[in-house]
Design a protein around this motif. Structure first.
Motif, PDB file in Angstrom:
ATOM      1  N   VAL A  54      -3.732   6.755   6.946  1.00 63.43           N
ATOM      2  CA  VAL A  54      -4.030   6.142   5.652  1.00 63.43           C
ATOM      3  C   VAL A  54      -3.111   4.955   5.385  1.00 63.43           C
ATOM      4  O   VAL A  54      -1.883   5.060   5.510  1.00 63.43           O
ATOM      5  N   ASP A  55      -3.712   3.840   5.006  1.00 66.25           N
ATOM      6  CA  ASP A  55      -2.967   2.673   4.537  1.00 66.25           C
ATOM      7  C   ASP A  55      -2.512   2.952   3.110  1.00 66.25           C
ATOM      8  O   ASP A  55      -3.318   3.308   2.244  1.00 66.25           O
ATOM      9  N   ALA A  56      -1.220   2.794   2.845  1.00 64.77           N
ATOM     10  CA  ALA A  56      -0.669   3.114   1.524  1.00 64.77           C
ATOM     11  C   ALA A  56      -1.196   2.194   0.425  1.00 64.77           C
ATOM     12  O   ALA A  56      -1.007   2.486  -0.768  1.00 64.77           O
ATOM     13  N   ASN A  57      -1.846   1.106   0.790  1.00 64.87           N
ATOM     14  CA  ASN A  57      -2.434   0.220  -0.210  1.00 64.87           C
ATOM     15  C   ASN A  57      -3.830   0.660  -0.643  1.00 64.87           C
ATOM     16  O   ASN A  57      -4.456   0.013  -1.496  1.00 64.87           O
ATOM     17  N   THR A  58      -4.325   1.744  -0.056  1.00 68.54           N
ATOM     18  CA  THR A  58      -5.663   2.225  -0.395  1.00 68.54           C
ATOM     19  C   THR A  58      -5.717   2.668  -1.852  1.00 68.54           C
ATOM     20  O   THR A  58      -4.826   3.372  -2.331  1.00 68.54           O
ATOM     21  N   LYS A  59      -6.772   2.284  -2.556  1.00 69.24           N
ATOM     22  CA  LYS A  59      -6.942   2.690  -3.948  1.00 69.24           C
ATOM     23  C   LYS A  59      -7.002   4.215  -4.037  1.00 69.24           C
ATOM     24  O   LYS A  59      -7.730   4.863  -3.272  1.00 69.24           O
ATOM     25  N   GLY A  60      -6.250   4.779  -4.982  1.00 71.03           N
ATOM     26  CA  GLY A  60      -6.192   6.225  -5.133  1.00 71.03           C
ATOM     27  C   GLY A  60      -4.967   6.855  -4.505  1.00 71.03           C
ATOM     28  O   GLY A  60      -4.679   8.031  -4.737  1.00 71.03           O
ATOM     29  N   PHE A  61      -4.230   6.071  -3.721  1.00 73.33           N
ATOM     30  CA  PHE A  61      -2.961   6.529  -3.144  1.00 73.33           C
ATOM     31  C   PHE A  61      -1.867   6.256  -4.175  1.00 73.33           C
ATOM     32  O   PHE A  61      -1.643   5.107  -4.565  1.00 73.33           O
ATOM     33  N   GLU A  62      -1.200   7.296  -4.633  1.00 73.36           N
ATOM     34  CA  GLU A  62      -0.184   7.135  -5.674  1.00 73.36           C
ATOM     35  C   GLU A  62       1.112   7.832  -5.265  1.00 73.36           C
ATOM     36  O   GLU A  62       1.087   8.932  -4.729  1.00 73.36           O
ATOM     37  N   ARG A  63       2.225   7.172  -5.547  1.00 75.75           N
ATOM     38  CA  ARG A  63       3.541   7.735  -5.258  1.00 75.75           C
ATOM     39  C   ARG A  63       4.119   8.349  -6.529  1.00 75.75           C
ATOM     40  O   ARG A  63       4.099   7.735  -7.592  1.00 75.75           O
ATOM     41  N   GLY A  64       4.660   9.545  -6.384  1.00 77.76           N
ATOM     42  CA  GLY A  64       5.374  10.155  -7.490  1.00 77.76           C
ATOM     43  C   GLY A  64       6.816   9.696  -7.493  1.00 77.76           C
ATOM     44  O   GLY A  64       7.186   8.694  -6.877  1.00 77.76           O
ATOM     45  N   GLN A  65       7.661  10.442  -8.173  1.00 76.83           N
ATOM     46  CA  GLN A  65       9.065  10.066  -8.280  1.00 76.83           C
ATOM     47  C   GLN A  65       9.794  10.262  -6.957  1.00 76.83           C
ATOM     48  O   GLN A  65       9.382  11.057  -6.113  1.00 76.83           O
ATOM     49  N   ASN A  66      10.867   9.505  -6.809  1.00 77.22           N
ATOM     50  CA  ASN A  66      11.766   9.694  -5.677  1.00 77.22           C
ATOM     51  C   ASN A  66      12.614  10.922  -5.986  1.00 77.22           C
ATOM     52  O   ASN A  66      13.377  10.943  -6.947  1.00 77.22           O
ATOM     53  N   LEU A  81       3.477  12.681  -3.231  1.00 78.40           N
ATOM     54  CA  LEU A  81       2.378  11.738  -3.064  1.00 78.40           C
ATOM     55  C   LEU A  81       1.116  12.371  -3.629  1.00 78.40           C
ATOM     56  O   LEU A  81       0.893  13.575  -3.483  1.00 78.40           O
ATOM     57  N   PHE A  82       0.305  11.529  -4.275  1.00 77.22           N
ATOM     58  CA  PHE A  82      -0.921  12.015  -4.899  1.00 77.22           C
ATOM     59  C   PHE A  82      -2.109  11.196  -4.400  1.00 77.22           C
ATOM     60  O   PHE A  82      -1.998   9.987  -4.154  1.00 77.22           O
ATOM     61  N   PHE A  83      -3.250  11.861  -4.266  1.00 74.99           N
ATOM     62  CA  PHE A  83      -4.469  11.219  -3.792  1.00 74.99           C
ATOM     63  C   PHE A  83      -5.579  11.543  -4.792  1.00 74.99           C
ATOM     64  O   PHE A  83      -5.988  12.698  -4.936  1.00 74.99           O
ATOM     65  N   ASN A  84      -6.004  10.521  -5.490  1.00 70.74           N
ATOM     66  CA  ASN A  84      -6.986  10.678  -6.561  1.00 70.74           C
ATOM     67  C   ASN A  84      -8.250   9.907  -6.220  1.00 70.74           C
ATOM     68  O   ASN A  84      -8.295   8.675  -6.334  1.00 70.74           O
ATOM     69  N   ASP A  85      -9.266  10.637  -5.747  1.00 68.81           N
ATOM     70  CA  ASP A  85     -10.533  10.017  -5.331  1.00 68.81           C
ATOM     71  C   ASP A  85     -10.282   8.849  -4.370  1.00 68.81           C
ATOM     72  O   ASP A  85     -10.894   7.784  -4.486  1.00 68.81           O
ATOM     73  N   MET A  86      -9.368   9.045  -3.455  1.00 69.13           N
ATOM     74  CA  MET A  86      -9.046   8.012  -2.461  1.00 69.13           C
ATOM     75  C   MET A  86     -10.144   8.004  -1.392  1.00 69.13           C
ATOM     76  O   MET A  86     -10.403   9.027  -0.751  1.00 69.13           O
ATOM     77  N   ARG A  87     -10.749   6.861  -1.204  1.00 65.04           N
ATOM     78  CA  ARG A  87     -11.856   6.745  -0.253  1.00 65.04           C
ATOM     79  C   ARG A  87     -11.384   6.090   1.044  1.00 65.04           C
ATOM     80  O   ARG A  87     -10.753   5.035   1.014  1.00 65.04           O
ATOM     81  N   VAL A  88     -11.694   6.756   2.153  1.00 62.22           N
ATOM     82  CA  VAL A  88     -11.330   6.217   3.468  1.00 62.22           C
ATOM     83  C   VAL A  88     -12.544   6.322   4.383  1.00 62.22           C
ATOM     84  O   VAL A  88     -13.357   7.249   4.255  1.00 62.22           O
ATOM     85  N   PRO A  89     -12.694   5.400   5.314  1.00 62.53           N
ATOM     86  CA  PRO A  89     -13.814   5.463   6.251  1.00 62.53           C
ATOM     87  C   PRO A  89     -13.549   6.477   7.359  1.00 62.53           C
ATOM     88  O   PRO A  89     -12.395   6.836   7.622  1.00 62.53           O
ATOM     89  N   VAL A 103     -13.830  11.226   0.630  1.00 63.40           N
ATOM     90  CA  VAL A 103     -13.122  11.144  -0.636  1.00 63.40           C
ATOM     91  C   VAL A 103     -12.010  12.204  -0.607  1.00 63.40           C
ATOM     92  O   VAL A 103     -12.284  13.397  -0.460  1.00 63.40           O
ATOM     93  N   ILE A 104     -10.785  11.747  -0.754  1.00 65.86           N
ATOM     94  CA  ILE A 104      -9.627  12.635  -0.611  1.00 65.86           C
ATOM     95  C   ILE A 104      -8.957  12.843  -1.956  1.00 65.86           C
ATOM     96  O   ILE A 104      -8.663  11.891  -2.683  1.00 65.86           O
ATOM     97  N   ASN A 105      -8.714  14.119  -2.280  1.00 61.02           N
ATOM     98  CA  ASN A 105      -7.980  14.503  -3.477  1.00 61.02           C
ATOM     99  C   ASN A 105      -6.941  15.559  -3.118  1.00 61.02           C
ATOM    100  O   ASN A 105      -7.228  16.473  -2.329  1.00 61.02           O
ATOM    101  N   GLY A 106      -5.753  15.418  -3.700  1.00 61.87           N
ATOM    102  CA  GLY A 106      -4.725  16.408  -3.425  1.00 61.87           C
ATOM    103  C   GLY A 106      -3.334  15.879  -3.667  1.00 61.87           C
ATOM    104  O   GLY A 106      -3.136  14.811  -4.264  1.00 61.87           O
TER     105      GLY A 106
END
Length: 389
Positions: free
Chosen positions: A187-199, A213-221, A150-153
């Motif tokens: 990380v695939d950018a379509n992963t749930k929890g992967f969020e883009r901030g402003q340009n 870029l923000f990672f909110n409880d992004m789950r990866v194997p 679980v990735i956050n940051g």
């Protein structure tokens, strides 16, 4: 200009095709892309079709399996044209290289063909608000939860961040282990929890999208890990020489280019009954820059040769990055001055080159970091723990 001996006829034929592509597909639209803050995804697909992306990727992963000089040709011609927008360097020279060097066979088969074609755009997620050059200080954490992490940051100043499909992400899997607690994930950018901030709105390089870029409880194997757990810092260190070499190539190329632009402009612009080029000051400024540009070119080409032999060390790469970056910034400043008021107008390439240049003293490691690396080698065993050691 001194004759370059690195490239053969095949490289030069490729260079001509790259120039034609840039003249047709990039130059006419670049000013608009600077206003948009991004280049269209269609350009990536066209570049992939033309063979401009990831030239060194082997044929078994969809590439052409060419040598590093083909990538160098693409980068040089982009910078020579004044096109700072397409983020091909990050995509080709770093992300694809990380996957090719450290990825599993499954990761290579999945991502590299798409990166070669331009279908998938790569980005590098390392810099954070509290961790720039000091990568071991990153705070983005990856915590194991069952058979997942679980990735956050948060990451910041991420080139290709708005468009990326795949991200090499640096995380902390052990907060107390320092550099040994850093782990990389693909990380695939379509992963749930992967969020883009402003340009982000930058001083220069305005057509290249740069994001938070923000990672909110992004789950990866665990299978998305690049290399093994805790190896991330070491893997990143192995690529720093290549990253800094790319910055040196850029600076050497832009320096030569702005000098040539200025020779042409001052030879045509009249002042006080003669051309600006007729003034001794103009001649001396450009002669001095040109002489040092030649030295920078020879040194940079030597570093390219060393890199291709697997012999480019971190200290030599730091020297190349430092001296070429400083010359790059000095050259655009002095050349803009010789353009006069026109040099301050965005429609003139020298103005955009001036704005684009400032980041070269920061990207790939700041000038201060380069000096520290060089000094540590000079005073090896003599500093007694001073100077940050």
């Amino acid at each position: 200009m001194i004759e370059r001996t690195l490239f053969n006829d095949e490289h030069e034929l490729f260079r001509e095709s790259v120039r034609r592509f840039i003249e047709k597909e990039i130059t006419p639209y670049h000013l608009q892309w600077e206003k948009d803050g991004i280049v269209p995804r269609e350009l990536w697909l066209k570049a992939g079709e033309a063979g401009l992306l990831c030239c060194t990727v082997p044929e078994e992963y969809g590439g052409l399996g060419l040598d590093y000089l083909f990538d160098v040709v693409v980068f040089e011609e982009l910078w020579r044209s004044g096109a700072s927008g397409p983020g091909f360097l990050i995509h080709t020279d770093l992300v694809a290289t990380y996957i090719l060097s450290f990825g599993t066979e499954e990761q290579k088969q999945h991502w590299l063909p798409k990166m070669v074609s331009g279908e998938a755009i790569g980005s590098l997620g390392m810099t954070e608000p509290h961790a720039g050059s000091d990568l071991k200080a990153i705070r983005t954490k990856a915590v194991r939860d069952g058979n997942e992490f679980v990735i956050n940051g948060q990451k910041v100043y991420i080139s290709n961040g708005q468009m990326c499909d795949v991200l090499v992400l640096a995380t902390k899997t052990d907060r107390d282990a320092g550099a040994k607690g850093v782990t990389l994930f693909l990380v695939d950018a379509n992963t749930k929890g992967f969020e883009r901030g402003q340009n982000l709105d930058k001083l220069g390089m305005k057509a290249q999208d740069t994001s938070e870029l923000f990672f909110n409880d992004m789950r990866v194997p665990p299978e998305s890990m690049l290399g093994d757990e805790g190896q991330g810092f070491g893997l990143m260190m192995t690529k720093l020489a290549q990253e800094r070499l790319a910055q040196a190539i850029r600076s050497a190329t832009v320096t030569e280019t702005v000098i040539q632009w200025t020779v042409e402009y001052t030879s045509e612009r009249d002042a006080f009954g003669q051309t600006i080029a007729d003034f001794q000051n103009t001649q001396f400024v450009l002669a001095d820059l040109d002489a040092r540009a030649t030295v920078a070119r020879v040194f940079t080409d030597k570093c390219i040769d060393l890199f291709m032999q697997g012999k480019l060390d971190a200290v030599t790469a730091a020297k190349a990055k430092m001296v070429t970056s400083e010359l790059h910034c000095e050259a655009v400043d002095k050349c803009l001055q010789l353009f006069g008021g026109a040099g301050y107008m965005w429609e003139y390439p020298i103005c955009r080159a001036y704005a684009d240049a400032r980041v070269v003293k920061i990207a790939g490691g700041s000038i201060e970091i380069m000096k520290t690396i060089i000094a540590r080698e000079l005073f090896k065993g003599r500093l007694n723990g001073r100077n940050g050691q």
